[in-house]
Design an enzyme around this catalytic site. Structure first.
Site, PDB file in Angstrom:
ATOM      1  N   GLU A   1      10.218  15.456  19.536  1.00 34.09           N
ATOM      2  CA  GLU A   1      10.846  16.310  20.386  1.00 34.09           C
ATOM      3  C   GLU A   1      11.273  17.195  21.574  1.00 34.09           C
ATOM      4  O   GLU A   1      11.880  16.901  21.959  1.00 34.09           O
ATOM      5  CB  GLU A   1       9.540  17.874  19.988  1.00 34.09           C
ATOM      6  CG  GLU A   1       9.504  18.730  18.618  1.00 34.09           C
ATOM      7  CD  GLU A   1       8.404  17.690  18.421  1.00 34.09           C
ATOM      8  OE1 GLU A   1       7.176  18.317  17.528  1.00 34.09           O
ATOM      9  OE2 GLU A   1       7.854  16.058  18.216  1.00 34.09           O
TER      10      GLU A   1
ATOM     11  N   THR B   1      -6.299 -15.156  -5.677  1.00 30.92           N
ATOM     12  CA  THR B   1      -5.387 -15.067  -5.395  1.00 30.92           C
ATOM     13  C   THR B   1      -4.591 -16.186  -4.599  1.00 30.92           C
ATOM     14  O   THR B   1      -4.054 -17.216  -4.148  1.00 30.92           O
ATOM     15  CB  THR B   1      -4.351 -14.623  -4.904  1.00 30.92           C
ATOM     16  OG1 THR B   1      -4.536 -13.349  -5.954  1.00 30.92           O
ATOM     17  CG2 THR B   1      -3.128 -13.982  -4.703  1.00 30.92           C
TER      18      THR B   1
ATOM     19  N   ASP C   1      -3.166 -20.099  -5.075  1.00 27.08           N
ATOM     20  CA  ASP C   1      -1.603 -19.622  -4.880  1.00 27.08           C
ATOM     21  C   ASP C   1      -1.685 -19.525  -3.005  1.00 27.08           C
ATOM     22  O   ASP C   1      -0.360 -20.266  -3.030  1.00 27.08           O
ATOM     23  CB  ASP C   1      -0.841 -18.817  -4.851  1.00 27.08           C
ATOM     24  CG  ASP C   1      -0.305 -18.273  -6.788  1.00 27.08           C
ATOM     25  OD1 ASP C   1      -0.744 -18.781  -6.993  1.00 27.08           O
ATOM     26  OD2 ASP C   1      -0.351 -17.109  -6.123  1.00 27.08           O
TER      27      ASP C   1
ATOM     28  N   GLU D   1      -1.675  -6.521  -3.492  1.00 25.38           N
ATOM     29  CA  GLU D   1      -0.813  -7.890  -4.083  1.00 25.38           C
ATOM     30  C   GLU D   1      -1.880  -8.345  -4.424  1.00 25.38           C
ATOM     31  O   GLU D   1      -1.438  -9.865  -4.980  1.00 25.38           O
ATOM     32  CB  GLU D   1       0.003  -8.504  -3.603  1.00 25.38           C
ATOM     33  CG  GLU D   1       1.071  -7.974  -2.612  1.00 25.38           C
ATOM     34  CD  GLU D   1       1.963  -9.161  -1.878  1.00 25.38           C
ATOM     35  OE1 GLU D   1       2.503 -10.227  -2.253  1.00 25.38           O
ATOM     36  OE2 GLU D   1       3.306  -8.340  -1.178  1.00 25.38           O
TER      37      GLU D   1
ATOM     38  N   GLY E   1      -4.521  -9.880  -7.769  1.00 24.14           N
ATOM     39  CA  GLY E   1      -4.635 -10.202  -9.848  1.00 24.14           C
ATOM     40  C   GLY E   1      -4.738  -9.311 -10.034  1.00 24.14           C
ATOM     41  O   GLY E   1      -5.351  -8.119  -9.914  1.00 24.14           O
TER      42      GLY E   1
END
Length: 396
Positions: free
Chosen positions: A56, A200, A204, A320, A322
């Site tokens: 505004e 994970t 990874d 994200e 598993g």
């Protein structure tokens, strides 16, 4: 397609302006404002970044002529309290705006109808609920965060057409193509945090950053690792880069000697109460809202409360995880949205992993139900974006 009224046309413009604040306003909402007089737009603006002018006041600042007697279209009820900025209602009243058209109310208890009541008390005409559905959709994160006191969690995973996230040997790179993987990074930019389980990290060794080189203001999400027993390797990328990318490790471990190396590496450790879970090892699931290993679990709802109310005020998380963490978050009623990337491949394999593990539903009518699904094509892959319906799952 229905014909829009003039109010709807101007509000659509305000909504488009609001969306420009997508990457900078959290944990504040995205808000746009348009000022119209005699059928002509004389000023417009949006909330560009947290801590800066609200929509505004930006619209009033950008006015090309006197706004007295004009109509202001704003996507969210104007604030009436002092925060990082003074009340927008004061600026509207002082500017002589005669009518305010609002898309949605503000659920913040500091506002929640008080802003509109104040405008009306000063003789300003107020029209509500114009393009309300679009406004609620735009600020789904903000509304969830304010009403629940918890982050808005969006679960993301990629799978083949037969529902596999890896081959039977455990290989998972890459399931989807480049277009789908690039889209994931737009989500990492959008959500305030990104969360995975320690499994994970062990499998990874992900970096969990936003890699959009063409976006100068692409920020990294705050990385959150659920690691009950502090098994994250000190050489993992999330640890070695913690001094430049904020990293939180949620753990039940309170041993100072084990915590110290992570803290020295730049990680922030959040202690979450432990609770006995179901028997099994990491990756086999656990009780609803719990995840961990060897029977030791962390309370995920308690973690969500701490993240939402902590110094970072994390209002949204891209999950994200598993299969085990996905199940635990779903079963705990903590997931609001799902992004499912589907590749035109079939892996097969009875032992090949699926996106959601845990105990699972025992009957079809106890499944997690999804709604408002959208299908988007990304190269050769598909993205299905859905809302997770609330209060459907009942653990038997």
């Amino acid at each position: 397609m229905k014909n829009l009224t003039k109010d709807e046309e101007y509000m659509q413009r305000a909504l488009a302006l609001a969306a420009r604040g997508l990457y900078g306003t959290a944990p504040n909402p995205m808000v746009g404002a348009v000022i119209v007089r005699d059928g002509r737009i004389i000023g417009e603006g949006w909330h560009e970044r947290y801590g800066q002018l609200h929509a505004e006041r930006n619209a009033l600042k950008n006015c090309g002529s006197d706004p007295r007697g004009a109509t202001m279209y704003v996507t969210l009820e104007p604030c009436c309290h002092y925060g990082k900025q003074p009340p927008c209602t004061e600026a509207i009243i002082a500017a002589g705006i005669s009518r305010v058209v609002v898309a949605s109310g503000d659920p913040n208890p500091l506002v929640a109808g008080k802003g509109l009541a104040l405008l009306r008390s000063h003789g300003i005409e107020v029209t509500e609920h114009v393009c309300e559905e679009e406004a609620l959709e735009l600020n789904e994160v903000f509304f969830h965060y304010i009403r629940s006191g918890l982050p808005f969690v969006a679960m993301k995973y990629a799978m083949t057409m037969d529902g596999k996230i890896a081959t039977y040997s455990g290989a998972s790179r890459w399931i989807t193509g480049e277009d789908a993987r690039a889209h994931v990074h737009t989500l990492r930019r959008r959500y305030r945090g990104i969360m995975v389980g320690v499994g994970t990290v062990l499998t990874d060794d992900p970096l969990l950053t936003c890699r959009l080189p063409q976006q100068a203001d692409a920020r990294d999400p705050i990385r959150i690792i659920c690691d009950t027993n502090l098994r994250t390797p000190l050489h993992a990328q999330v640890v070695t880069t913690a001094h430049r990318t904020p990293t939180i490790i949620a753990t039940a471990c309170e041993e100072e000697s084990r915590r110290r190396p992570y803290e020295e590496a730049g990680c922030r450790l959040v202690t979450v109460p432990g609770a006995a879970g179901t028997a099994g090892t990491a990756g086999t699931g656990g009780a609803a809202g719990m995840v961990g290993a060897a029977g030791a679990c962390i309370d995920l709802k308690e973690l969500m409360k701490k993240l939402a109310g902590g110094e970072d005020r994390i209002d949204s998380i891209l999950l994200e995880g598993g299969a085990a963490l996905n199940w635990s978050m779903l079963a705990g009623g903590l997931v609001s949205k799902a992004y499912v990337y589907i590749a035109p491949k079939i892996f097969g394999g009875q032992s090949a992993k699926t996106p959601v593990g845990g105990l699972g539903a025992d009957l079809p009518d106890k499944a997690f139900m999804l709604s408002a699904s959208r299908l988007i094509r990304l190269g050769d892959d598909f993205l299905i974006e859905s809302k997770v319906m609330e209060n459907v799952y009942r653990h038997s």
